[in-house]
Design an enzyme around this catalytic site. Structure first.
Site, PDB file in Angstrom:
ATOM      1  CE  LYS A  82      -3.990   2.044   2.511  1.00 56.79           C
ATOM      2  NZ  LYS A  82      -4.846   1.729   3.617  1.00 56.79           N
ATOM      3  CB  SER A 157      -8.418   3.451   2.553  1.00 50.42           C
ATOM      4  OG  SER A 157      -7.535   3.098   3.619  1.00 50.42           O
ATOM      5  CB  SER A 181      -8.566   0.749   5.636  1.00 47.22           C
ATOM      6  OG  SER A 181      -9.381   1.897   6.068  1.00 47.22           O
TER       7      SER A 181
END
Length: 465
Positions: A82, A157, A181
């Site tokens: 990420k 996210s 997330s």
């Protein structure tokens, strides 16, 4: 469909074949790069792809194997990271124009551990700006789309991480989970995603965020165990890091779960705004647990809404404090939606945060007492009440955290929680169910997930792209 068979293999299968010399790490990486080149223009899963360095890492692994060296437990596995997690020498943007050209000088602790285990970092995955707010087409990188239905957005996210893993652009990915997330995109991408016990995986090298955990997103339970085992470990410079010994998750993942008591907070689940597909998938998930010999125990669970609100209050305050100065000096570099979300924290006092933290401590003690008094190995809930990102991101519901009504309470409590594949909604988007267990007993969740994984074919299902 994915065009090359090696990309269909799970992480554990890829690692085994590389270690046995039945496939070269270079060939494996090239296959993944080909898939990224084919799919990323459609899906926006990756912000940055590190093709040259990934191939160099792969060549080093192949050479080490040919020379008889012992390879690491993740040797040859391609991992997407990420883009909020720092990677040495590789651009890390947080999907914000504020950090568009930032190249970290050091890896975050988790990335360093993955590299030491032999993992190949293939690129940086997409996210909402700073992992906060809602996605916007005006972000540095537009939002990812679901490989299961490219007309629908991915859930975030850690949306790029979920999309990249399920689309076979990487063997696995890592995301962050401050309120769901990582578990939410795991559920929406037919994946396993575990939020570890607080402190098990160090956040050293990242911005301070007390309740957010670095989490693997994988296609099988065994892959999840291998990833978590490599990522976990004590970091003396991290005051939140847990000093205990990390179990051998992968070695001990097989267990006879017959007779294990699983709690079902029926009243709370029924009170949530669950869509019909979510209810259907959850009931099917419970039936499979019963077929595995688990005893389902219905019980009353209180305090979830209060814990969810407390968690988001703390997250709001921390986010604003981190960005307060740069908001003043670089206002125009922030996305409009991100500015609104960050400014919510400006109206919170220190007393608000202290009270929220006290709610979190009370809920942590209460939930552990529930597990102990009822002799529960875990509790089962849906992962999200919603079956599509569009519903979960409606401004009113997203700002109140309704999409995270099952996930967020266990961030502020610190308990481990894993999302598992459970079915598909009417739009063709996967739906997840979730298990949450006792502090520092992540192994039990992995054992439950592994037993469940053996009874279904979720990993064999491939997005129609």
């Amino acid at each position: 469909m994915v065009s090359t068979s090696s990309s269909l293999l799970s992480l554990s299968e890829q690692v085994r074949l590389v270690q046995e010399g039945k496939i070269s790490a270079v060939a494996l990486v090239q296959t993944q790069l080909d898939e990224i080149n084919r799919l990323n223009p459609k899906l926006n899963s990756f912000i940055t792809v590190d093709a040259d360095d990934a191939l160099e890492q792969a060549r080093a692994i192949d050479e080490a194997r040919e020379n008889g060296a012992r390879l690491g437990p993740l040797a040859g596995a391609t991992i997407g990271v990420k883009d909020s997690i720092p990677t040495k020498g590789l651009r890390t943007t947080d999907n914000s124009r504020l950090l568009e050209n930032w190249i970290p000088q050091e890896d975050a602790s988790t990335v360093k551990r993955l590299r030491e285990a032999g993992a190949i970092i293939i690129g940086k995955t997409n996210l909402n700006e700073f992992g906060w707010s809602r996605p916007s087409e005006t972000d540095l990188m537009p939002p990812p789309w679901s490989p299961w239905n490219p007309d629908r957005m991915s859930v975030g996210s850690s949306s790029g991480s979920g999309a990249a893993t399920t689309a076979r652009m990487a063997a696995a990915t890592i995301g962050t989970d401050g309120g769901g997330s990582a578990r939410l995109p795991a559920g929406a991408h037919n994946l396993y995603g575990i939020k570890p016990t607080h402190g098990l995986v160090s956040r050293l090298g990242m911005d301070h965020n007390g309740h957010s955990e670095i989490s693997p997103l994988c296609r099988t339970a065994l892959d999840t165990a291998l990833m978590l085992e490599a990522m976990a470990g004590y970091e003396p410079k991290d005051d939140m890091s847990w000093p205990g010994k990390v179990p051998a998750y992968a070695t001990n993942i097989k267990a006879d779960i017959s007779g294990w008591r699983i709690g079902v907070p029926r009243t709370f689940v029924d009170s949530a705004p669950n869509e019909p597909e979510v209810v259907q998938a959850f009931e099917s998930f419970l039936r499979k647990l019963e077929l595995l010999g688990c005893e389902l125990v219905e019980f009353e669970l209180h305090g979830m809404a209060e814990a969810r609100s407390a968690n988001f209050l703390v997250l709001n305050s921390e986010a604003y404090q981190r960005h307060q100065k740069s908001l003043q000096s670089h206002w125009n570099l922030y996305g409009a939606i991100t500015r609104v979300y960050l400014l919510q924290g400006a109206f919170l006092s220190a007393n608000d945060v202290l009270n929220a933290s006290e709610v979190g401590r009370a809920f942590r003690n209460y939930f552990s007492e529930i597990l102990s008094s009822l002799d529960l190995k875990a509790i089962a809930t849906p992962t999200s009440p919603f079956a599509t990102a569009e519903r979960s991101r409606r401004p009113g519901e997203h700002s109140r955290g309704i999409n995270a009504c099952y996930t967020s309470p266990f961030n502020i409590s610190g308990h481990p929680s894993i999302s598992l594949p459970a079915g598909f909604g009417d739009a063709g988007i996967p739906v997840g169910s979730m298990l949450t267990g006792e502090l520092h007993d992540d192994l039990t969740l992995l054992q439950l997930a592994f037993a469940y994984d053996q009874t279904n074919n979720w990993n064999s299902l491939v997005p129609p792209i």
